[in-house]
Design a protein around this motif. Structure first.
Motif, mmCIF file in Angstrom:
data_model
loop_
_atom_site.group_PDB
_atom_site.id
_atom_site.type_symbol
_atom_site.label_atom_id
_atom_site.label_comp_id
_atom_site.label_asym_id
_atom_site.label_seq_id
_atom_site.Cartn_x
_atom_site.Cartn_y
_atom_site.Cartn_z
ATOM 1 N N GLY A 189 -10.479 -10.978 36.910
ATOM 2 C CA GLY A 189 -10.113 -12.484 37.385
ATOM 3 C C GLY A 189 -11.077 -13.234 37.333
ATOM 4 N N THR A 190 -10.970 -14.626 37.833
ATOM 5 C CA THR A 190 -12.360 -15.808 37.331
ATOM 6 C C THR A 190 -12.349 -16.313 39.007
ATOM 7 N N ALA A 191 -13.754 -16.876 38.667
ATOM 8 C CA ALA A 191 -13.650 -17.926 39.792
ATOM 9 C C ALA A 191 -13.610 -19.505 39.354
ATOM 10 N N PHE A 217 -15.258 -25.217 35.474
ATOM 11 C CA PHE A 217 -16.434 -24.895 34.735
ATOM 12 C C PHE A 217 -16.186 -23.045 35.770
ATOM 13 N N LEU A 218 -16.462 -21.797 33.940
ATOM 14 C CA LEU A 218 -15.882 -20.876 34.448
ATOM 15 C C LEU A 218 -16.713 -20.530 35.303
ATOM 16 N N TRP A 219 -17.284 -19.911 36.519
ATOM 17 C CA TRP A 219 -18.208 -19.962 36.973
ATOM 18 C C TRP A 219 -18.585 -17.827 36.702
ATOM 19 N N PHE A 220 -17.314 -17.320 37.064
ATOM 20 C CA PHE A 220 -17.678 -15.753 37.215
ATOM 21 C C PHE A 220 -16.084 -15.190 36.448
ATOM 22 N N GLU A 221 -16.519 -14.238 35.856
ATOM 23 C CA GLU A 221 -16.082 -13.261 35.705
ATOM 24 C C GLU A 221 -15.382 -12.319 35.473
ATOM 25 N N THR A 222 -14.544 -11.456 34.901
ATOM 26 C CA THR A 222 -14.381 -10.033 35.006
ATOM 27 C C THR A 222 -13.231 -9.053 34.872
ATOM 28 N N TYR A 223 -12.872 -8.390 34.035
ATOM 29 C CA TYR A 223 -12.211 -7.257 34.081
ATOM 30 C C TYR A 223 -12.215 -5.677 33.697
ATOM 31 N N ARG A 224 -11.488 -4.721 33.484
ATOM 32 C CA ARG A 224 -11.570 -3.321 33.399
ATOM 33 C C ARG A 224 -10.894 -3.435 31.495
ATOM 34 N N LYS A 225 -12.303 -3.979 31.008
ATOM 35 C CA LYS A 225 -11.721 -3.819 29.113
ATOM 36 C C LYS A 225 -11.885 -2.236 28.671
ATOM 37 N N LYS A 226 -12.767 -1.781 29.241
ATOM 38 C CA LYS A 226 -12.995 -0.395 28.584
ATOM 39 C C LYS A 226 -11.636 0.755 29.310
ATOM 40 N N ARG A 227 -10.933 0.098 30.191
ATOM 41 C CA ARG A 227 -10.028 1.325 31.035
ATOM 42 C C ARG A 227 -8.738 1.155 30.378
ATOM 43 N N TYR A 228 -8.099 -0.301 30.035
ATOM 44 C CA TYR A 228 -7.578 -0.379 29.290
ATOM 45 C C TYR A 228 -7.216 -1.363 28.079
ATOM 46 N N LEU A 244 -5.600 -1.967 24.700
ATOM 47 C CA LEU A 244 -4.534 -1.933 24.179
ATOM 48 C C LEU A 244 -4.546 -3.116 24.853
ATOM 49 N N LEU A 245 -4.510 -3.893 25.981
ATOM 50 C CA LEU A 245 -3.695 -4.352 26.501
ATOM 51 C C LEU A 245 -4.452 -5.894 26.767
ATOM 52 N N ASN A 246 -5.687 -6.115 26.799
ATOM 53 C CA ASN A 246 -6.543 -7.430 26.337
ATOM 54 C C ASN A 246 -6.587 -8.300 27.124
ATOM 55 N N ILE A 247 -6.920 -7.259 27.838
ATOM 56 C CA ILE A 247 -7.358 -8.051 29.557
ATOM 57 C C ILE A 247 -8.193 -9.170 29.752
ATOM 58 N N ASP A 248 -8.911 -8.813 29.186
ATOM 59 C CA ASP A 248 -10.977 -10.220 28.827
ATOM 60 C C ASP A 248 -9.719 -11.363 28.623
ATOM 61 N N PHE A 249 -9.117 -11.226 27.062
ATOM 62 C CA PHE A 249 -8.779 -12.415 26.656
ATOM 63 C C PHE A 249 -7.599 -12.811 27.865
ATOM 64 N N ILE A 250 -6.392 -13.027 27.788
ATOM 65 C CA ILE A 250 -5.793 -12.943 28.914
ATOM 66 C C ILE A 250 -6.513 -13.430 30.123
ATOM 67 N N THR A 251 -7.354 -13.038 30.775
ATOM 68 C CA THR A 251 -7.657 -13.555 31.556
ATOM 69 C C THR A 251 -8.455 -14.663 31.835
ATOM 70 N N VAL A 252 -9.299 -14.915 30.783
ATOM 71 C CA VAL A 252 -10.330 -15.992 30.447
ATOM 72 C C VAL A 252 -9.302 -17.062 29.726
ATOM 73 N N TRP A 253 -8.265 -16.761 28.991
ATOM 74 C CA TRP A 253 -7.279 -18.075 28.807
ATOM 75 C C TRP A 253 -6.540 -18.217 29.922
ATOM 76 N N HIS A 254 -6.167 -17.598 30.595
ATOM 77 C CA HIS A 254 -5.683 -18.440 32.087
ATOM 78 C C HIS A 254 -6.595 -19.129 32.468
ATOM 79 N N ALA A 255 -7.415 -18.966 32.646
ATOM 80 C CA ALA A 255 -8.065 -20.311 33.743
ATOM 81 C C ALA A 255 -8.679 -21.362 32.606
ATOM 82 N N ILE A 256 -8.346 -21.368 31.043
ATOM 83 C CA ILE A 256 -8.870 -22.470 30.422
ATOM 84 C C ILE A 256 -7.569 -23.101 30.511
ATOM 85 N N ARG A 257 -6.013 -22.180 30.441
ATOM 86 C CA ARG A 257 -4.790 -22.731 30.734
ATOM 87 C C ARG A 257 -4.599 -23.796 31.906
#
Length: 324
Positions: free
Chosen positions: A228-230, A239-250, A252-265
């Motif tokens: 998620g992001t705030a 302004f991307l203030w806070f972000e978090t993701y379960r990168k190590k648990r998943y 192969l899913l690139n959760i960090d990438f899609i989470t930040v990408w969605h904020a930009i989009r």
């Protein structure tokens, strides 16, 4: 012209202010006022006739760390404040800086940090006069007004987005209190062993989404919140203030990438000019997180963060260390 400097600690005493900069608005003041561990101070400079010429929101934040002193307070300011047309910004900033520094000294604040100034050299003389020292830092922002964000990604990263979506990873905006609670728990866990990053109490995020200037997004996989992001909107920028993701648990899913990408989009869809990343890590020469953020086509900008420690001997040592 005579000037009057007031430092306000209660929202009912705030004058009518320019609300264009969310980080120095009465709206953010009222949000912080409701959150435990945060104490907002609005520094206001007015003329003899009572006209507000400038104002700056500074926040005293209580923090806990895993090493001595364990509990301490920190002063935090984003940017240099808001100014009326035709005023000497450097002069008024110097007055506000002197006033808030004295207040933080009285409150035994361990240190004060200024970041995200509009220009690298803004307030240089005022900071030096009041005992602050600069640390070279890197800011990153993405332009959103010229081309669509997808055009700034290379073919490999576009494939990463496609695979994440095909695997069932999705991101959405939320106002739901349960979603925000899950996001907050993930955020606290993500930054538990990262001493540099401050996470406010959960109520901050519940209050933030009530504002038109604040948004929380959550990333889901199989019905579970995994990122998620705030974001905050201010001066027609995001302004991307806070972000978090379960990168190590998943992994192969690139959760960090899609989470930040969605904020930009989302910022692009909201027709913002830029998206700024309020924290891209400590100022080391190598940073995996900074390299990750730059994948989205952002522009790195060299700048300063200014620090001041209440204890004089610490401040003198660090001023000497960062003078080289």
């Amino acid at each position: 012209m005579g000037y009057k400097v007031d430092i306000i600690t209660k929202s009912e005493h705030l004058p009518l202010l320019d609300e264009s900069d969310f980080f120095h608005s009465s709206e953010l003041f009222r949000i912080q006022e409701k959150v435990s561990g945060m104490m907002p101070y609005m520094v206001v400079v007015s003329s003899d006739e009572g006209k507000v010429l400038s104002h700056m929101l500074a926040t005293l934040r209580r923090r806990g760390v895993w090493f001595p002193p364990y509990l301490f307070s920190q002063g935090r300011v984003y940017g240099e404040g808001v100014y009326a047309d035709g005023v000497d910004r450097e002069e008024l900033f110097s007055m506000m800086l002197e006033g808030i520094t004295k207040i933080f000294h009285k409150r035994m604040c361990l240190y004060v940090e200024f970041s995200n100034l509009s220009r690298k050299m803004f307030g240089y003389r005022a900071f030096r006069t009041n005992g602050y020292f600069p640390v070279a830092w890197m800011n990153i922002h993405n332009s959103l007004h010229s081309v669509e964000p997808e055009l700034r990604l290379d073919e490999k990263d576009l494939q990463v987005l496609g695979k994440s979506r095909e695997a069932g990873v999705s991101t959405r905006q939320t106002l739901d209190s349960k979603d925000i609670h899950a996001f907050y728990k993930l955020l606290k866990s993500y930054y538990r062993f990262r001493p540099q990053r401050y996470v406010p109490a959960e109520r901050f995020f519940h209050e933030l989404v009530k504002s038109e200037k604040g948004i929380v997004h959550v990333t889901e996989y199989k019905g579970r919140i995994v990122g998620g992001t705030a974001l905050a909107y201010s001066l027609n920028d995001a302004f991307l203030w806070f972000e978090t993701y379960r990168k190590k648990r998943y992994p192969l899913l690139n959760i960090d990438f899609i989470t930040v990408w969605h904020a930009i989009r989302h910022a692009f869809d909201m027709k913002r000019n830029h998206i700024y990343f309020l924290n891209v890590g400590l100022p080391f020469s190598k940073s995996h997180y900074r390299d990750f953020i730059l994948k989205f086509g952002g522009k790195p900008v060299s700048t300063f963060r200014w620090f001041h420690f209440t204890f004089g001997w610490i401040n003198r040592i660090l001023s000497w260390v960062y003078s080289f």
